[in-house]
Write an enzyme that holds these catalytic residues in place. Structure first.
Site, PDB file in Angstrom:
ATOM      1  N   HIS A   1       8.139 -26.913 -67.258  1.00 16.80           N
ATOM      2  CA  HIS A   1       7.474 -26.133 -66.300  1.00 16.80           C
ATOM      3  C   HIS A   1       8.468 -25.924 -65.196  1.00 16.80           C
ATOM      4  O   HIS A   1       8.331 -26.490 -64.100  1.00 16.80           O
ATOM      5  CB  HIS A   1       6.122 -26.492 -65.753  1.00 16.80           C
ATOM      6  CG  HIS A   1       5.188 -26.150 -66.776  1.00 16.80           C
ATOM      7  ND1 HIS A   1       4.630 -24.866 -66.739  1.00 16.80           N
ATOM      8  CD2 HIS A   1       4.044 -26.830 -67.455  1.00 16.80           C
ATOM      9  CE1 HIS A   1       3.530 -24.741 -67.557  1.00 16.80           C
ATOM     10  NE2 HIS A   1       3.287 -25.956 -67.917  1.00 16.80           N
TER      11      HIS A   1
ATOM     12  N   ASP B   1       2.799 -24.832 -63.815  1.00 16.65           N
ATOM     13  CA  ASP B   1       1.821 -26.177 -63.656  1.00 16.65           C
ATOM     14  C   ASP B   1       1.070 -26.406 -62.210  1.00 16.65           C
ATOM     15  O   ASP B   1      -0.129 -26.792 -62.348  1.00 16.65           O
ATOM     16  CB  ASP B   1       2.633 -27.378 -64.085  1.00 16.65           C
ATOM     17  CG  ASP B   1       3.842 -27.664 -63.349  1.00 16.65           C
ATOM     18  OD1 ASP B   1       4.492 -26.445 -62.825  1.00 16.65           O
ATOM     19  OD2 ASP B   1       4.347 -28.868 -63.288  1.00 16.65           O
TER      20      ASP B   1
ATOM     21  N   TYR C   1       8.338  -5.089 -66.248  1.00 12.69           N
ATOM     22  CA  TYR C   1       7.397  -5.090 -65.363  1.00 12.69           C
ATOM     23  C   TYR C   1       7.548  -3.982 -64.049  1.00 12.69           C
ATOM     24  O   TYR C   1       8.685  -4.042 -63.796  1.00 12.69           O
ATOM     25  CB  TYR C   1       7.290  -6.470 -64.753  1.00 12.69           C
ATOM     26  CG  TYR C   1       6.801  -7.556 -65.827  1.00 12.69           C
ATOM     27  CD1 TYR C   1       6.761  -7.325 -67.152  1.00 12.69           C
ATOM     28  CD2 TYR C   1       7.091  -9.096 -65.629  1.00 12.69           C
ATOM     29  CE1 TYR C   1       6.436  -8.438 -67.998  1.00 12.69           C
ATOM     30  CE2 TYR C   1       7.037  -9.916 -66.313  1.00 12.69           C
ATOM     31  CZ  TYR C   1       6.630  -9.571 -67.619  1.00 12.69           C
ATOM     32  OH  TYR C   1       6.437 -10.679 -68.671  1.00 12.69           O
TER      33      TYR C   1
ATOM     34  N   GLU D   1       4.612 -31.740 -54.308  1.00  8.72           N
ATOM     35  CA  GLU D   1       3.092 -31.758 -54.664  1.00  8.72           C
ATOM     36  C   GLU D   1       2.174 -31.759 -53.504  1.00  8.72           C
ATOM     37  O   GLU D   1       0.843 -31.815 -53.763  1.00  8.72           O
ATOM     38  CB  GLU D   1       2.801 -32.905 -55.668  1.00  8.72           C
ATOM     39  CG  GLU D   1       3.428 -33.047 -57.057  1.00  8.72           C
ATOM     40  CD  GLU D   1       3.339 -34.234 -58.009  1.00  8.72           C
ATOM     41  OE1 GLU D   1       2.991 -34.131 -59.083  1.00  8.72           O
ATOM     42  OE2 GLU D   1       3.038 -35.381 -57.097  1.00  8.72           O
TER      43      GLU D   1
END
Length: 381
Positions: free
Chosen positions: A99, A104, A293, A364
């Protein structure tokens, strides 16, 4: 009314736990059976009824307290084919998958928002979307097509993308074009091949390829005088020994543009360069352009509402001076409904590796902030 930022912060450890478990078990592409199962189980444990489609993601609905537009919140689920080199105690257990882009974190943030919304219902009906195959498989397309929860005429949408090299906890926003359109190309040169001592007897795909690479760099500099664009050669497959001029060689890469006009100009330049290089070397050439895209285009009114809602939030909102040249299939959501994507800075002090690097790190501490942003959107800003 409950303070959504405090509510999300109260579940920070729970959100981090999900992020770490997801980080340990990355899957690449559209077919993410373990990730689909994990997300569906986490939503079910919260009392929600997930809708799951193989290779097309997981959705769940949280009913709102009031009327108004439904809110669609999206997180992507796929990892990259990268061997992780972070040294984290929860590093990938699957060799060759990581990841590295922060998906994640995206999943964990949206799961955190789901837990908060179950505890305290949102103002608006809210659809939680966990989508596979963002990196190169257009996973948004089957996700939007297959989920009954997404058959909505009147909705607005919001998504977050973490950024590994921008200050943690800072929200970067931009009305209009937020991320570039992207295409992929393959150029294949073919000829008779020859002994390495007789270059005059055959064209050399390696020489032709080098001409294209150098010519493309000059062309991009000329085209980008008033609008940024990118053309990057990412793969060269030519030759396999020291004494043979190869009979075939190919280049692959990506084109990133901000408008249809510049896209057409860049594709035309690429074709001209390849054909001229082939002619000079006496080779045949084929040029394949795969349309990628569309651009990520944020709704200006939604962006204004978002900025107003963040005035008293525990994050700093900053406008982006120019679009990112990254591409994202969240563009398909924004083609269907008005809304916005933002970057959430997640830099770890002392680390400067960007998303997709084998040693990319993400703070985090931003996870609860990301969950709070989703809650703000679910409450209608």
């Amino acid at each position: 009314m409950i303070d959504r930022w405090q509510q999300a912060a109260g579940h920070a450890d729970w959100i981090i736990g999900h992020r770490r478990r997801l980080h340990e078990e990355p899957e690449v592409g559209l077919a993410l059976p373990d990730t689909h199962a994990y997300v569906a189980a986490a939503l079910a444990e919260l009392g929600l009824s997930p809708e799951v489609h193989e290779a097309a993601g997981v959705t769940a609905v949280v009913r709102g307290r009031e009327g108004g537009r439904t809110v669609v919140l999206r997180a992507d689920m796929d990892a990259l084919p990268v061997h992780e080199e972070t040294g984290l105690p929860f590093a990938s257990r699957r060799d060759g998958a990581m990841h590295a882009c922060g998906h994640d974190l995206h999943m964990a943030m949206l799961l955190g928002a789901a837990r908060c919304l179950v505890e305290e219902a949102p103002r608006r009906d809210t659809v939680l979307v966990f989508q596979p195959g963002e990196e190169s498989d257009r996973g948004a397309v089957p996700t939007l097509a297959r989920h009954a929860h997404l058959r909505l005429d009147d909705a607005e949408t919001f998504a977050i993308h973490v950024h590994a090299t921008w200050p943690a906890g800072t929200v970067f926003h931009r009305p209009g074009v937020f991320m570039a359109a992207g295409d992929w190309f393959r150029i294949t040169f073919t000829g008779p091949g020859a002994h390495a001592s007789q270059p005059h007897l055959a064209g050399n795909p390696i020489v032709a390829g080098a001409d294209v690479v150098h010519g493309l760099r000059r062309a991009v500099a000329e085209l980008a005088t008033d609008e940024h664009l990118v053309a990057t050669v990412t793969e060269s497959l030519m030759g396999n020994t020291v004494n043979v001029i190869p009979a075939e060689g190919s280049l692959r890469g990506t084109l990133r543009t901000l408008s249809r006009e510049r896209r057409a100009a860049l594709v035309s330049v690429l074709r001209d360069l390849a054909e001229r290089a082939a002619e000079d070397a006496g080779l045949a050439v084929s040029v394949e352009i795969v349309e990628g895209y569309p651009p990520v285009v944020n709704d200006a009114t939604y962006d204004d509402r978002l900025v107003a809602a963040l005035q008293h939030a525990p994050v700093e909102a900053r406008p982006m001076a120019a679009p990112s040249m990254v591409i994202e299939d969240y563009a398909y959501f924004l083609e269907r409904w008005p809304g916005s994507m933002v970057y959430l800075g997640a830099q770890v002090p002392g680390h400067d590796a960007f998303n997709h690097a084998a040693d990319a790190m993400f703070d985090e501490g931003v996870l609860a902030l990301g969950a709070g942003l989703h809650l703000l959107a679910a409450d209608g800003l």
